[in-house]
Design an enzyme around this catalytic site. Structure first.
Site, PDB file in Angstrom:
ATOM      1  N   SER A  52       0.833  -1.212   0.000  1.00  0.00           N
ATOM      2  CA  SER A  52       0.000   0.000   0.000  1.00  0.00           C
ATOM      3  C   SER A  52       0.859   1.250   0.000  1.00  0.00           C
ATOM      4  O   SER A  52       2.021   1.233   0.384  1.00  0.00           O
ATOM      5  CB  SER A  52      -0.883   0.037   1.238  1.00  0.00           C
ATOM      6  OG  SER A  52      -1.589  -1.172   1.379  1.00  0.00           O
TER       7      SER A  52
HETATM    8  N1  SAH Z   1      -0.474  -5.123   4.058  1.00  0.00           N
HETATM    9  C1  SAH Z   1       0.332  -5.426   2.894  1.00  0.00           C
HETATM   10  C2  SAH Z   1      -0.371  -5.136   1.591  1.00  0.00           C
HETATM   11  C3  SAH Z   1      -1.534  -6.021   1.406  1.00  0.00           C
HETATM   12  S1  SAH Z   1      -1.969  -6.431  -0.259  1.00  0.00           S
HETATM   13  C4  SAH Z   1       1.658  -4.713   2.941  1.00  0.00           C
HETATM   14  O1  SAH Z   1       1.910  -3.950   3.889  1.00  0.00           O
HETATM   15  O2  SAH Z   1       2.468  -4.937   2.030  1.00  0.00           O
HETATM   16  C5  SAH Z   1      -3.234  -7.581   0.187  1.00  0.00           C
HETATM   17  C6  SAH Z   1      -2.737  -8.948   0.547  1.00  0.00           C
HETATM   18  O3  SAH Z   1      -3.830  -9.673   1.070  1.00  0.00           O
HETATM   19  C7  SAH Z   1      -2.216  -9.737  -0.642  1.00  0.00           C
HETATM   20  O4  SAH Z   1      -0.919 -10.177  -0.409  1.00  0.00           O
HETATM   21  C8  SAH Z   1      -3.207 -10.905  -0.740  1.00  0.00           C
HETATM   22  O5  SAH Z   1      -2.613 -12.111  -1.181  1.00  0.00           O
HETATM   23  C9  SAH Z   1      -3.679 -11.019   0.687  1.00  0.00           C
HETATM   24  N2  SAH Z   1      -4.968 -11.702   0.886  1.00  0.00           N
HETATM   25  C10 SAH Z   1      -6.087 -11.636   0.127  1.00  0.00           C
HETATM   26  N3  SAH Z   1      -7.066 -12.413   0.645  1.00  0.00           N
HETATM   27  C11 SAH Z   1      -6.559 -13.015   1.758  1.00  0.00           C
HETATM   28  C12 SAH Z   1      -7.063 -13.940   2.706  1.00  0.00           C
HETATM   29  N4  SAH Z   1      -8.301 -14.453   2.628  1.00  0.00           N
HETATM   30  N5  SAH Z   1      -6.251 -14.321   3.718  1.00  0.00           N
HETATM   31  C13 SAH Z   1      -4.994 -13.857   3.814  1.00  0.00           C
HETATM   32  N6  SAH Z   1      -4.450 -12.969   2.935  1.00  0.00           N
HETATM   33  C14 SAH Z   1      -5.218 -12.552   1.926  1.00  0.00           C
END
Ligand code: SAH
Length: 205
Positions: A52
């Protein structure tokens, strides 16, 4: 400069600003993006996901009102950056990621930085093991069409959850839910864009 630009955009919590300053974002972005690490923009990471934009990380962290004794859950580890920022502000962070590659990479990074109060779990954030207990704070960093009741039930009394809620492809609203004595209080904050939260672990690596 980094702190100044966050301040200018309205982040005022000193502890949050300090944590943002302390965590080296360049360690969390793709090797080819290091020179852009302190720009205020989201960047691509492995598995088609994104880290993000710094302002959104700071804003969500501030709205979460983290305290030193808190146990925090993050759904969507991605690069591990948001978890790293939270680890500077809370007692313990459990972060869950559905891509094994991302979970492994984030875990190695956080260990190398000495952020030992973060636990990275490969799994599905829609299915948190009961043994993980309840949380003072929950932050979801992937877009949910709605917040599952089962997730709200994992909040401690007076706990706070923040999540982007809305359609998977499009704009979502950042929603803050506070657990009160009589139920849940919901507040809509700002519009955001996140990659979707998908059910189950990813089949690809
Ligand atoms: N917080 C992260 C950015 C998140 S991007 C950072 O600081 O870099 C969103 C992430 O959520 C992705 O890696 C995606 O694979 C994950 N995601 C999506 N659905 C999910 C789920 N049900 N359980 C765990 N992770 C999930």
């Amino acid at each position: 400069m980094f702190q100044l630009s966050l301040r200018r955009r309205g982040i005022s919590n000193q502890a949050v600003l300090r944590a943002m300053e302390e965590v080296p974002r360049e360690v969390f972005v793709a090797a080819g993006d290091r020179e852009h690490a302190y720009r205020d923009s989201a960047l691509g990471i492995a598995c088609g996901q994104t880290i993000s934009q710094p302002f959104v990380v700071a804003y969500m962290t501030e709205q979460l009102q983290p305290q030193k004794h808190h146990k925090v859950l993050e759904i969507g580890t991605g690069s591990g950056y948001q978890a790293a920022v939270l680890s500077r502000l809370c007692a313990h962070v459990l972060t869950i990621e559905r891509y094994r590659t991302l979970a492994d990479t984030a875990r190695a990074r956080l260990e190398k930085l000495g952020y030992y109060n973060v636990e990275v779990m490969f799994g599905d954030g829609f299915d948190i093991p009961p043994g993980a207990g309840d949380f003072d704070r929950i932050i979801v960093t992937a877009a949910m069409e709605q917040i599952p009741d089962s997730l709200l039930q994992r909040l401690e009394p007076r706990g706070i959850l923040i999540a982007p809620v809305g359609p998977h492809h499009g704009t979502q609203t950042l929603v803050r839910v506070t657990r009160t004595e009589s139920g849940f209080e919901r507040k809509e904050l700002v519009d955001v864009r996140f990659v979707p939260a998908l059910r189950g672990i990813a089949r690809e690596l």
